[in-house]
Design an enzyme around this catalytic site. Sequence first.
Site, PDB file in Angstrom:
ATOM      1  N   ASP A 277     -62.688 -14.731 -50.801  1.00  0.00           N
ATOM      2  CA  ASP A 277     -62.574 -13.955 -49.922  1.00  0.00           C
ATOM      3  C   ASP A 277     -62.214 -14.260 -48.636  1.00  0.00           C
ATOM      4  O   ASP A 277     -62.425 -13.577 -47.450  1.00  0.00           O
ATOM      5  CB  ASP A 277     -63.818 -13.472 -49.616  1.00  0.00           C
ATOM      6  N   ASP A 338     -71.716 -23.498 -53.151  1.00  0.00           N
ATOM      7  CA  ASP A 338     -72.559 -25.131 -52.738  1.00  0.00           C
ATOM      8  C   ASP A 338     -73.421 -25.219 -54.561  1.00  0.00           C
ATOM      9  O   ASP A 338     -74.112 -26.085 -53.932  1.00  0.00           O
ATOM     10  CB  ASP A 338     -73.082 -24.210 -52.153  1.00  0.00           C
ATOM     11  N   ASP A 430     -76.934  -8.477 -57.234  1.00  0.00           N
ATOM     12  CA  ASP A 430     -77.164  -8.725 -58.109  1.00  0.00           C
ATOM     13  C   ASP A 430     -79.083  -8.424 -58.873  1.00  0.00           C
ATOM     14  O   ASP A 430     -78.716  -8.312 -59.599  1.00  0.00           O
ATOM     15  CB  ASP A 430     -77.595 -10.761 -57.440  1.00  0.00           C
TER      16      ASP A 430
END
Length: 697
Positions: A277, A338, A430
């Site tokens: 994105d 990451d 989430d």
Amino acid sequence: MAPSFDLWAKGSHKGTPVVVKMENPNWSMFELEGPSEDDFLIGNTPTGSREKARGKNAKQLTWVLLLKAHRAAGCLTSLGSAFVSLGSAIRRRVASGRTDADSTSSNENKTVKTRFYNCIKVFLWLSLLLLGFEIAAYFKGWHFDAPKLQLQYVFTSPYGVRDVFDWVYTRWVLIRVEYLAPPLQFLSNFCIVLFLIQSLDRLILCLGCFWIRLKKIKPIPKQDAVADLESGENGFFPMVLVQIPMCNEKEVYQQSIGAVCNLDWPKSKILIQILDDSDDPTTQLLIKEEVHKWQQEGANIVYRHRIIRDGYKAGNLKSAMGCSYVKDCEFVAIFDADFQPTPDFLKRTVPHFKDNEDVGLVQARWSFVNKDENLLTRLQNINLAFHFEVEQQVNGIFLNFFGFNGTAGVWRIKALEESGGWLERTTVEDMDIAVRAHLKGWKFVFLNDVECQCEVPESYEAYRKQQHRWHSGPMQLFRLCLPDIIRAKISVWKKFNLIFLFFLLRKLILPFYSFTLFCIILPMTMFVPEAELPAWVVCYIPATMSFLNILPAPKSFPFIVPYLLFENTMSVTKFNAMISGLFQLGSAYEWVVTKKSGRSSEGDLVSLVEKKPKHHRVGSEPNLEEMKADLQQEQEQKARKKKHNRIYTKELSLAFLLLTASARSLLSAQGSVKDRLGADTNTADAGGDTQNSNVRL
């Protein structure tokens, strides 16, 4: 060192020289003669010799005292210079610094953001005013004693007031007792009850974790699933979709892509989606080039870039799940940019799904490659270690439910679809999908022994923005999910766990009482000492809870005091975020990508280069070199740009508020005052009742 000699020796000798050396090179050195034996045998020497020796010793003592005075003056001069330098540095940093208002993002309402800061400023100025008032009263003779006030004396005694200040202070004392102390004490008791409930919940979680360790309980996949994996290509290898959503994360994109491309899973049974994105063209080209490199090395990997970038991470994942080839996949593994899963990640997580059709999620634990980078990362490691080791493991073992962490987890695609898929209605997509899946009856498995490496924020600015999103999102979700939870066809216990424990106690009550009790009520009780907080609330229970928090990270015990102060500071951000999410204020919808440093990629990329041969691509290599040169030039320009010191106004204001309260507490060991009028009244009315002639608080 003074010489050792016998006072009764027959022989005599001269004194040993004593050298007195000053540390400052601008001062000279003096050599003084130490005392001789004759100086101590005064009784056997003539009177003249004794007078001479006495004068000699007095002269030596004078020199020593002068040198000590010079040394003390040098110390004071050094301290003065240090304080002047410190003041100049602070003034310079404040002048060149940027406050929170300067860094307000375009998505955030500045009026909403400053409203909370203004409230803290009001409390700060009020506390400074009261502190000056109390200090003036202290020097006028108002001393401190046990908390008990006899109100009838103030109204009836003709000697109750000696001057205007005493009259004003007496009125202030009465206002405190009659109007301020009762509501403050009620609010204190209410927060104490919440504090005890939350402490009990944390204690139960710790006992559950201790029981799990004692009994060595952990989720174990069925033996046939493990045997199928060991049998080779013909074993249990379902089609797995791996997704890596990212946005302008050029520091870490290589490590995550390289890690997932090296997963130990049949190439025909894995498909990797790079969901980019990024709005930076250079970053897009670099990621495309990395994907192309792995495609040539045989990885089944595709690159996706959205033209309409709505919904942040949830919108990115939702768009990717709409691809036609996703229907051929049974499971989806999600990793942030990451994160670096180990090669055996899928082999240790996917087997838990076999023959467990009600399992919808398998979550792995996070580990942090930069946890020892600075004090902030060490303190974050304490909180996150407790979150995974205690909260998620206990809830996973005993309840089969916990909040999905957004990454390092494997979902059954059927569970995602039945739960409604990814929704962009909150900043905690989430947790949203986890709650909806739990309401549909899906079970979750947490693997505490499967770790996935990642980073924690290394700067306070990045950490604060991350925590704001993590604490405002759950309150948004609670408002949206509450009707669904009440109507859901699940047991009463599961509804109670979701509403009271999961949302109210751990997401709302915890930041509420942490800020209100320890940052507002506690300082106010210093200025309104008639409302008391027990010592066990202020000291003993918080220390015990902090001790329990550090248990999962035993190497962090030396940082228990900074951890207490750190949690007190972060309560400002967490409380502000909770209020923003609960009442749908402007900052509740703010999403800022957490800054990464890319530290975890160094060693892995070196091993990756050694392991994988480089391919010569004539067409793409010049383009790659050009992009890398542009990127390096951009980084150099940023490095040359003047750095500004960030000034966190809310945290600093709260710190000064607590400082003024602590200064007020120094005026009293018990936090209460007694008027000096007691002594005057006893003198004027010696025959009266002593008990009625004392004004006591």
